[in-house]
Design a protein around this motif. Sequence first.
Motif, PDB file in Angstrom:
ATOM      1  N   CYS A   5      26.415 101.730  49.767  1.00  0.00           N
ATOM      2  CA  CYS A   5      25.688 100.452  49.693  1.00  0.00           C
ATOM      3  C   CYS A   5      25.583  99.826  51.083  1.00  0.00           C
ATOM      4  CB  CYS A   5      26.321  99.465  48.726  1.00  0.00           C
ATOM      5  SG  CYS A   5      25.435  97.885  48.757  1.00  0.00           S
ATOM      6  N   HIS A  64      29.682  99.610  43.064  1.00  0.00           N
ATOM      7  CA  HIS A  64      28.479 100.408  43.366  1.00  0.00           C
ATOM      8  C   HIS A  64      28.578 101.107  44.710  1.00  0.00           C
ATOM      9  CE1 HIS A  64      27.814  96.350  44.949  1.00  0.00           C
ATOM     10  NE2 HIS A  64      27.210  96.976  45.940  1.00  0.00           N
ATOM     11  N   CYS A  97      32.028  95.609  47.446  1.00  0.00           N
ATOM     12  CA  CYS A  97      30.956  94.921  48.167  1.00  0.00           C
ATOM     13  C   CYS A  97      30.942  93.459  47.718  1.00  0.00           C
ATOM     14  CB  CYS A  97      29.631  95.597  47.818  1.00  0.00           C
ATOM     15  SG  CYS A  97      28.162  94.841  48.540  1.00  0.00           S
TER      16      CYS A  97
HETATM   17 ZN    ZN Z   1      26.673  96.368  47.751  1.00  0.00          ZN
END
Ligand code: ZN
Length: 354
Positions: A155, A68, A45
Motif C-alpha cells: 500500500c 491491506h 496503514c
Molecule cells: Zn494503506
Amino acid sequence: QIPKTQLAAVSDDASGFTIKEIPVVQPDQLEPGRALVKILYSGVCHTDLHVIKEDWPAKPERPCIAGHEGSGIIVAINDPTSKLKIGDRVGVKWIAHSCNQCDYCLAGNEPLCAEAKCSGINAQGSFQQYCPAYTSQLTIIPDNLDMAEAAPILCAGVTVYKALKRSGARAGQWVAIPGAGGGLGSVAIQYAKYMGLSSIAIDTGAEKKALTAKLGAAAWVDFKEHPGDAIVAAVKAATPDGLGPHAAIIASPKPEAYLTAMEYIRPFGTVVAVGLPPAGAYVKADVFFTVLHNKTLTSSYVGNRLDCNEALAIAAAGHVKTPIKVVPFKALDSVYDEMAKGTIIGRAVLDLFA
Ligand code: ZN
Ligand code: 8ID
C-alpha cells in the motif's frame, strides 16, 4: 494442515476491535475466484485506523477485518482460470477485487472500478491468519524480497510511487513530502531519490528528522517549528533557488498539510493529494495565484496492478527499504494508539503468527 480456526482482528463498531478466534474458510468452502492466503505479515496503514474509526464517508461493513498490506502464501485456491497456485508468495492490497472488464479496469485504473472491493470496507483484509482473498487483485511478491519488508510496499509503496509518477516531477527537480516520517512518507523519500528527485521532508521531531536524513531526504522542515503559514517560507527556502519544490506529495493524515502546499510549490508546480484526513478537510488554493502561477492540484489513489509490481521490483532491487518495526499480532491495539499520537517512526508490521 489448514486449521479450522484462526486469530482475526474483528471490529464490530467504531470503538475498536478484538483479536479473537474465528473459523477459517476451508478449501472446499472457497468461492470461485478466491484463494486462501496464509498471512505471514501485515503492515498497519493509517487507512486501517481511519476505517475502523469511521473517519470517512466510506464506512466499513461490520463486522470488519481491516489490513491491506498483507504478505503471505497461497494455501488453497478455487480459480481454474488463474495462473496463481498453491505455494505462491502473494500480497493482499487495499483494492481487494476489481471486475477487470469495465473501461476503468481496461485502462489500468482498477481503483476506480465501480465494482472494486476494498480490504476492510467490503472485503476481509489481512488482519487475520487465513484470508479468503479474491484472485483478481492478488499481487505476486518477488522471490528475493523479504516478506516482512514486502508488506508495506503493497500500500504505502505503490501509493507514493504512483503519486510521484502523477506529479510529473523529473530527475533533478524537488519534491516536498509532508508526513515524511510516517509509513507513506518514509518510502516516498526513497522512491523520489530513485527517480532522481531531491526531497524536502516535512514532519516533526528529532527522530523523524534523523530517519528522513538517513533515507536520503535533502532537506528537513519541522511543521511544529513553523506553525500555520510560516511553513511556506521555510519550504521555499529549502530549495536552492528559493522558488519552492516542483511538486508536493501530501502524505499526512491531518488536514493542516492541505492548507499551505498550493502556496509553497513553485510556479508550474503540482500538488498531489494522497493523505486522507477525516471528512470535512479541504485543499486551500488562492484562485488568482493558482492561475497566474499555472499551478496544478491533482490526486492519486493507490495504484494499479502494474504500478504495484513496479514498486515491488524497485524494492526487490534494493532501492527502497521500508523502515519497519515487526511486532506481534496482539500489539495491534498499541500500534493504533501510537499511530493516533503520531509517534510511529516509519511503519509497524504485524507478525500474524508471533
Ligand atoms: Zn494503506
Ligand atoms: O491511495 C491513497 N491516496 C492512500 C493510500 C494509503 C494511505 C492514502 N493513504 C492515507 C492514509 O489514509 C493517511 O491519511 O495517507 C495518510 C498517511 O498514511 P500513513 O503514512 O500510513 O500515516 P502515518 O504512518 O501515521 O504517518 C503520518 C505522518 O504524518 C505526520 C505524522 O507525524 C506522521 O509521521 N504529520 C501529521 I499527523 N500532521 C502533519 C503535518 N501537518 C504531518 N506531517 C506534516 N505536516
